[in-house]
Design a protein around this motif. Structure first.
Motif, short mmCIF file in Angstrom:
data_model
loop_
_atom_site.label_atom_id
_atom_site.label_comp_id
_atom_site.label_asym_id
_atom_site.label_seq_id
_atom_site.Cartn_x
_atom_site.Cartn_y
_atom_site.Cartn_z
N UNK A 176 -8.37 47.32 -31.91
CA UNK A 176 -9.27 46.78 -31.25
C UNK A 176 -8.99 46.97 -30.21
N UNK A 177 -7.57 46.74 -29.82
CA UNK A 177 -7.13 46.52 -28.45
C UNK A 177 -7.54 47.14 -27.27
N UNK A 178 -7.09 46.16 -26.13
CA UNK A 178 -7.99 46.99 -24.95
C UNK A 178 -8.69 46.20 -24.27
N UNK A 179 -9.36 47.31 -22.88
CA UNK A 179 -10.65 46.43 -22.25
C UNK A 179 -11.75 46.42 -22.86
N UNK A 180 -11.40 48.02 -23.45
CA UNK A 180 -12.63 48.46 -24.04
C UNK A 180 -13.15 48.27 -25.66
N UNK A 181 -13.22 47.19 -26.03
CA UNK A 181 -13.31 46.64 -27.03
C UNK A 181 -14.87 46.09 -27.49
N UNK A 182 -15.21 46.24 -28.50
CA UNK A 182 -15.93 45.38 -29.11
C UNK A 182 -15.74 43.85 -29.04
N UNK A 183 -16.73 42.93 -28.47
CA UNK A 183 -15.85 41.61 -29.57
C UNK A 183 -16.17 41.62 -30.48
N UNK A 184 -17.33 41.59 -30.72
CA UNK A 184 -17.86 41.39 -32.50
C UNK A 184 -17.27 41.82 -33.37
N UNK A 185 -16.42 43.05 -32.95
CA UNK A 185 -15.78 43.17 -34.23
C UNK A 185 -14.53 43.23 -34.39
N UNK A 186 -13.88 42.42 -32.92
CA UNK A 186 -12.38 41.67 -33.27
C UNK A 186 -12.73 39.99 -33.92
N UNK A 187 -13.90 39.66 -33.32
CA UNK A 187 -14.44 38.30 -34.18
C UNK A 187 -14.42 38.84 -35.89
N UNK A 188 -15.34 39.79 -36.53
CA UNK A 188 -15.46 39.58 -37.96
C UNK A 188 -13.70 40.46 -37.97
N UNK A 189 -12.67 40.87 -37.77
CA UNK A 189 -12.08 41.52 -38.32
C UNK A 189 -10.73 40.46 -38.28
N UNK A 190 -10.94 39.29 -37.39
CA UNK A 190 -9.96 37.73 -37.62
C UNK A 190 -10.65 36.74 -37.99
N UNK A 191 -12.09 36.79 -39.07
CA UNK A 191 -12.15 36.34 -39.90
C UNK A 191 -12.29 36.46 -41.45
N UNK A 192 -12.44 38.12 -41.23
CA UNK A 192 -11.88 38.78 -43.00
C UNK A 192 -10.57 38.03 -43.01
N UNK A 193 -9.23 39.01 -41.75
CA UNK A 193 -7.98 38.64 -41.55
C UNK A 193 -7.39 37.09 -42.63
N UNK A 194 -8.26 35.87 -42.07
CA UNK A 194 -8.05 34.71 -42.55
C UNK A 194 -8.56 34.68 -44.18
N UNK A 195 -9.96 34.41 -43.90
CA UNK A 195 -10.52 34.83 -45.16
C UNK A 195 -9.68 35.49 -46.50
N UNK A 196 -8.97 36.54 -46.49
CA UNK A 196 -8.52 37.18 -47.45
C UNK A 196 -6.67 36.18 -47.76
N UNK A 197 -6.59 35.18 -47.00
CA UNK A 197 -5.36 35.01 -46.29
C UNK A 197 -5.37 33.21 -47.22
N UNK A 198 -6.60 32.77 -47.38
CA UNK A 198 -6.21 31.64 -47.33
C UNK A 198 -7.63 31.25 -48.49
#
Length: 249
Positions: free
Chosen positions: A72-94
């Motif tokens: 999910x790094x670099x210039x050509x990433x899908x912003x929506x997938x970055x958002x989804x990953x971040x939300x799931x990361x938080x949801x798993x830990x809090x």
């Protein structure tokens, strides 16, 4: 639990290290972090990034870093997938994550009050999936959009001929996301049914209308200059906006 997640990638073709570029003595990422910390309805602030310098700045100013995976790094990433990953990361830990405020790491046009206003909208209208800050189009109305043909000539965008008046007040109103706030329930990132291209926002997304043109993110040094002007005159700008619109910032 309400959280703010700020997305800030390391790669940038327009301005190198844009998200930590100094704007009035602070790295750019400072401003959305500060707005999130000032918001009364935000419990915790996160920054999703693949940049070491951005991560250091985020932690310095009070955010928790979400390490972004390589895919999910670099210039050509899908912003929506970055958002989804971040939300799931938080949801798993809090525990008890309910609502997410998503902010861009390269804008100064937000403060705690507009974040709180968006979250209050979700509190007041339980049937909503999300809301986002928008402005009403003026000279940038889509009916006025043009494209350049292979012959180098202008024509209406999409090649669609319309009988359009020069009086923009006659058009059906159109709105644009203003690079400000996306606020949504945590579950909306599991579906792809939001208003395109913001698929992670859910089917029922409400507008929070701000004064044209209030929101702008930084892509060029021209944008940097406008952002600096905005910050320098912020108290006066707020005063003027409060007189002309109840929406303020």
């Amino acid at each position: 639990m309400n959280v703010a997640i700020i997305t800030a990638r390391a790669g940038s073709k327009s301005i190198i290290n844009k998200n930590i570029l100094e704007v009035r003595g602070k790295p750019l990422i400072y401003y959305p972090i500060k707005a999130s910390l000032d918001a009364l309805k935000i419990d915790k602030v996160f920054v999703s990034t693949d940049g070491e310098g951005i991560a250091e700045a985020a932690e310095k100013y009070g955010a928790t870093v979400i390490p972004r995976p390589d895919e999910l790094g670099g210039d050509s990433i899908n912003h929506g997938e970055v958002i989804k990953h971040a939300v799931e990361w938080v949801d798993e830990r809090y525990e008890n994550l309910e609502n997410v405020v998503l902010l861009l790491g390269n804008t100064v046009y937000i403060d705690g009050s507009i974040i709180d206003k968006c979250l209050q909208k979700l509190d007041d209208e339980k049937s909503l999936d999300s809301c986002m800050t928008v402005w009403e189009a003026q000279d940038d109305h889509p009916f006025r959009a043009m494209e350049i043909t292979e012959n180098g000539l202008l024509r209406p965008y999409g090649g669609v001929e319309r009988n359009v008046s020069t009086e923009r007040q006659s058009y059906q109103k159109a709105y644009y996301y203003d690079q400000g706030v996306w606020a949504f329930r945590k579950y909306t990132v599991q579906s792809h049914d939001g208003p395109n291209p913001w698929w992670w926002m859910g089917k029922k997304s409400a507008p929070i209308i701000r004064t044209w043109v209030t929101g702008r993110d930084i892509h060029t040094y021209f944008d940097v200059g406008i952002s600096e002007w905005w910050l320098e005159g912020l108290d006066k700008i707020k005063e003027v906006l409060s007189k002309s619109s109840e929406d303020g910032l």
